[in-house]
Design a protein around this motif. Structure first.
Motif, PDB file in Angstrom:
ATOM      1  N   LYS A  38       9.889  -5.320   2.884  1.00 47.67           N
ATOM      2  CA  LYS A  38       9.877  -4.693   4.204  1.00 47.67           C
ATOM      3  C   LYS A  38      10.906  -5.292   5.165  1.00 47.67           C
ATOM      4  N   ASP A 163       4.381  -6.542  11.943  1.00 51.70           N
ATOM      5  CA  ASP A 163       3.859  -5.388  11.208  1.00 51.70           C
ATOM      6  C   ASP A 163       3.006  -5.927  10.071  1.00 51.70           C
ATOM      7  N   ASN A 183      -0.450   0.086  10.773  1.00 57.46           N
ATOM      8  CA  ASN A 183      -0.787   1.507  10.652  1.00 57.46           C
ATOM      9  C   ASN A 183      -2.307   1.659  10.789  1.00 57.46           C
ATOM     10  N   GLU A 186      -4.465  -0.296   8.315  1.00 57.54           N
ATOM     11  CA  GLU A 186      -4.427  -1.749   8.542  1.00 57.54           C
ATOM     12  C   GLU A 186      -5.294  -2.146   9.740  1.00 57.54           C
ATOM     13  N   GLY A 250       7.582   3.072   8.225  1.00 60.45           N
ATOM     14  CA  GLY A 250       7.043   1.991   9.055  1.00 60.45           C
ATOM     15  C   GLY A 250       8.084   0.909   9.318  1.00 60.45           C
TER      16      GLY A 250
HETATM   17 MG    MG Z   1       3.742  -0.390   7.270  1.00 60.60          MG
END
Ligand code: MG
Ligand code: ATP
Length: 308
Positions: A38, A163, A183, A186, A250
């Motif tokens: 990520k 995040d 999100n 989560e 994201g």
């Molecule tokens: Mg994400």
């Protein structure tokens, strides 16, 4: 410079085959080998848009070297801390109508190696105007790893976008992250309850603020996001659902939030960029890239509503 943290980078390997079935063997074509994770996706998006960034984290072995070589080839600036263990692979198997992803957990990180990384992180923060923390953490790091990184960024007065979800988010909240961007799923995991509809998102965002986050952005797939800040709350939606590959949307959103903090934009403007870049990410096949035309169109026509 925006500092993107990628604690557990992966060499993403794509196998292309036909007719995937269990109980049979498959001849595959290696259709690509790419630096992923990520934080790396965040840095790639910033690089594409000409925004200065550096990606840091922990990396080791021959796969670590391949990761760095791929970032060099892409022109993405990096400063990873070396470890003895080998960086992980992530294998994607695609056939003409399906895809499966297999994620390795990553190398075990020794406490000494973590301390070395923290020294590098402190150094890099000296030149950073914002930092992003996203993605899984490798085995051997405890659940406070992100909390530690948020605390250090706060002490250095560098705004941070986190995040993450679950225990990592719970612990980091106490350190007062500038922005958290989980999100919907989560958030449910973190608050240990179901989150229903927009009003549920709005209430959850306020709860995360009460627990220590400065601002909260909860992403909700094609429905956009809910944002709560000290100065107000908004619902921001893309004008329409974009078809494509949502993996990495994201990460594009996280990149936009950091870029907005760096520029000290106001929240409606930050959300415009976030919804735009995220839609642009859906329109491309690979994570870490955005379709700039789709991004510009979605940003220009985004639907923004103030929420009470
Ligand atoms: Mg994400
Ligand atoms: N189909 C879509 N069309 C337009 N925008 C989308 C679509 N899917 C997602 N988005 C945008 O991307 C943002 C982030 O998406 P999402 O909530 O799926 O993130 P995520 O689950 O963290 O994704 P990942 O971690 O896999 O990158 C959303 O807030 C939304 O603005």
């Amino acid at each position: 410079v925006i500092l993107a943290v990628c604690l557990n980078p992966a060499l993403d390997i794509t196998y292309r085959t036909t007719n995937v079935r269990s109980g049979t063997s498959h001849a595959v074509e290696v259709a690509g080998e790419r630096a992923g994770g990520k934080g790396i996706n965040v840095a790639r998006v910033l690089h594409q848009l000409g925004i200065a960034s550096t990606v840091t984290g922990l990396l080791g072995g021959a796969r670590g070297a391949a990761l760095e070589a791929d970032l060099d080839a892409a022109g993405v600036a990096h400063s990873f801390s070396p470890i003895a263990g080998a960086s992980r692979r992530s294998i994607t198997v695609v056939d003409p109508d399906d895809a499966m992803v297999f994620n390795e957990p990553g190398p075990v990180v020794a406490s000494e190696e973590w301390r070395h990384f923290l020294d590098r992180y402190r150094d890099l923060l000296g030149a950073a105007s914002a930092v992003t923390l996203s993605g899984s953490t490798p085995p051997g790091l405890d659940r406070s790893a992100y909390a530690t990184l948020v605390g250090i960024a706060g002490a250095a007065a560098v705004p941070v976008v986190l995040d993450a979800g679950g225990p990592a988010l719970t612990r980091a909240l106490a350190q007062g992250p500038t922005v958290v961007a989980p999100n919907r799923a989560e958030v449910a995991e973190t608050l240990e309850r179901a989150i229903d509809g927009r009003t549920g998102l709005r209430a959850a965002a306020e709860e995360l603020r009460a627990r220590g986050a400065g601002s909260v952005v909860i992403s909700d797939g094609p429905d956009g996001l809910v944002c709560a800040t000290r100065g107000g709350a908004w619902l921001a939606r893309p004008p329409h659902r974009v078809t494509g590959n949502p993996t990495g949307a994201g990460d594009a959103l996280t990149a936009a939030l950091a870029a907005g903090l760096e520029r000290a934009d106001d929240w409606p403007e930050i959300l415009r960029m976030g919804v735009g870049w995220a839609a642009g990410a859906v329109a491309t096949h690979v994570a870490g890239e955005i379709d700039e035309r789709v991004a510009a169109e979605a940003a220009a026509t985004m639907v923004l509503e103030e929420m009470p």
